[in-house]
Motif scaffolding. Structure first.
Motif, mmCIF file in Angstrom:
data_model
loop_
_atom_site.group_PDB
_atom_site.id
_atom_site.type_symbol
_atom_site.label_atom_id
_atom_site.label_comp_id
_atom_site.label_asym_id
_atom_site.label_seq_id
_atom_site.Cartn_x
_atom_site.Cartn_y
_atom_site.Cartn_z
ATOM 1 N N GLU A 123 -11.564 8.310 -1.989
ATOM 2 C CA GLU A 123 -10.143 8.100 -1.690
ATOM 3 C C GLU A 123 -9.953 7.041 -0.610
ATOM 4 N N TYR A 126 -10.463 3.690 -2.216
ATOM 5 C CA TYR A 126 -9.332 3.344 -3.070
ATOM 6 C C TYR A 126 -8.153 2.847 -2.241
ATOM 7 N N ALA A 131 -7.427 -2.891 -6.445
ATOM 8 C CA ALA A 131 -7.933 -2.435 -7.748
ATOM 9 C C ALA A 131 -8.919 -3.430 -8.356
ATOM 10 N N GLY A 136 -12.408 -0.588 -5.570
ATOM 11 C CA GLY A 136 -11.008 -0.217 -5.742
ATOM 12 C C GLY A 136 -10.817 0.753 -6.890
ATOM 13 N N ARG A 137 -9.604 1.302 -6.988
ATOM 14 C CA ARG A 137 -9.303 2.231 -8.086
ATOM 15 C C ARG A 137 -9.124 1.418 -9.362
ATOM 16 N N ASN A 138 -10.064 1.583 -10.275
ATOM 17 C CA ASN A 138 -10.008 0.911 -11.568
ATOM 18 C C ASN A 138 -10.859 1.731 -12.540
ATOM 19 N N SER A 141 -14.690 1.865 -11.676
ATOM 20 C CA SER A 141 -15.019 2.700 -10.510
ATOM 21 C C SER A 141 -14.910 4.172 -10.853
ATOM 22 N N GLU A 142 -13.834 4.521 -11.540
ATOM 23 C CA GLU A 142 -13.643 5.922 -11.884
ATOM 24 C C GLU A 142 -14.739 6.416 -12.826
#
Length: 175
Positions: A123, A126, A131, A136-138, A141-142
């Motif tokens: 978190e 992120y 992103a 970053g949140r993408n 990454s997830e």
């Protein structure tokens, strides 16, 4: 051969690997959290197995401090990280950690496996990185974090035990 296992663990990954390594070594091999006081007789061990979690491409801070102070004959390194253990990032992380060991100390081998990443760290990354960044949140990454969340798994722990056995066997053959 007198052995000891030291580890630093943020999420429990490296601790699990350390315990698998200790179980593969001679009975009674100590397995200790290196963030706690270390034994006064640490220099008496023929081989220290030191485990860390990868932080910013090298060993975490607590492990770096201990690595720089070890003057044992042999230090075998093991680590966990959220990325692919076969990646350049993993290889370079082990190399950087090995570079911290004082001159004259033998690093017979290294082991690295994937491990889940602390959700608080995910978190924070992120929030910190856009992103478009690797962190970053993408979707990439997830997917990487989801894959890492299943590790270390039974095969990783078996591989860690095999690593310990091979290191010990190799050192015993050297005499």
């Amino acid at each position: 051969m007198k052995t000891i296992v030291l580890y630093s663990s943020r999420t429990g990954n490296t601790k699990r690997v350390a315990e698998a390594i200790a179980a593969a070594l001679p009975q009674g091999t100590p397995c200790l959290d290196l963030t706690k006081p270390l034994p006064e007789n640490l220099a008496s061990y023929d081989c220290v197995f030191l485990g860390f979690w990868v932080d910013k491409g090298t060993a975490d801070e607590a492990s770096r401090k201990v690595l720089q102070q070890l003057h044992n004959k042999n230090v075998a390194l093991f680590a966990t990280l959220g990325a692919d253990p076969k990646s350049d990032h993993a290889r370079k992380s082990l190399e950087k950690a090995a570079g911290l060991v004082p001159e004259g100390v033998n690093v017979p081998s290294c082991f690295i496996c994937q491990g889940k990443v602390d959700p608080k760290l995910i978190e924070a990354m992120y929030k910190m990185f856009p992103a478009s960044s690797l962190h970053g949140r993408n979707p990439e990454s997830e997917a990487r974090h989801k894959a890492a969340s299943t590790h270390p798994d039974a095969k990783d722990l078996q591989d860690a035990a095999a690593f310990a056995h091979e290191v010990l066997l190799g050192l015993e053959m050297e005499g």
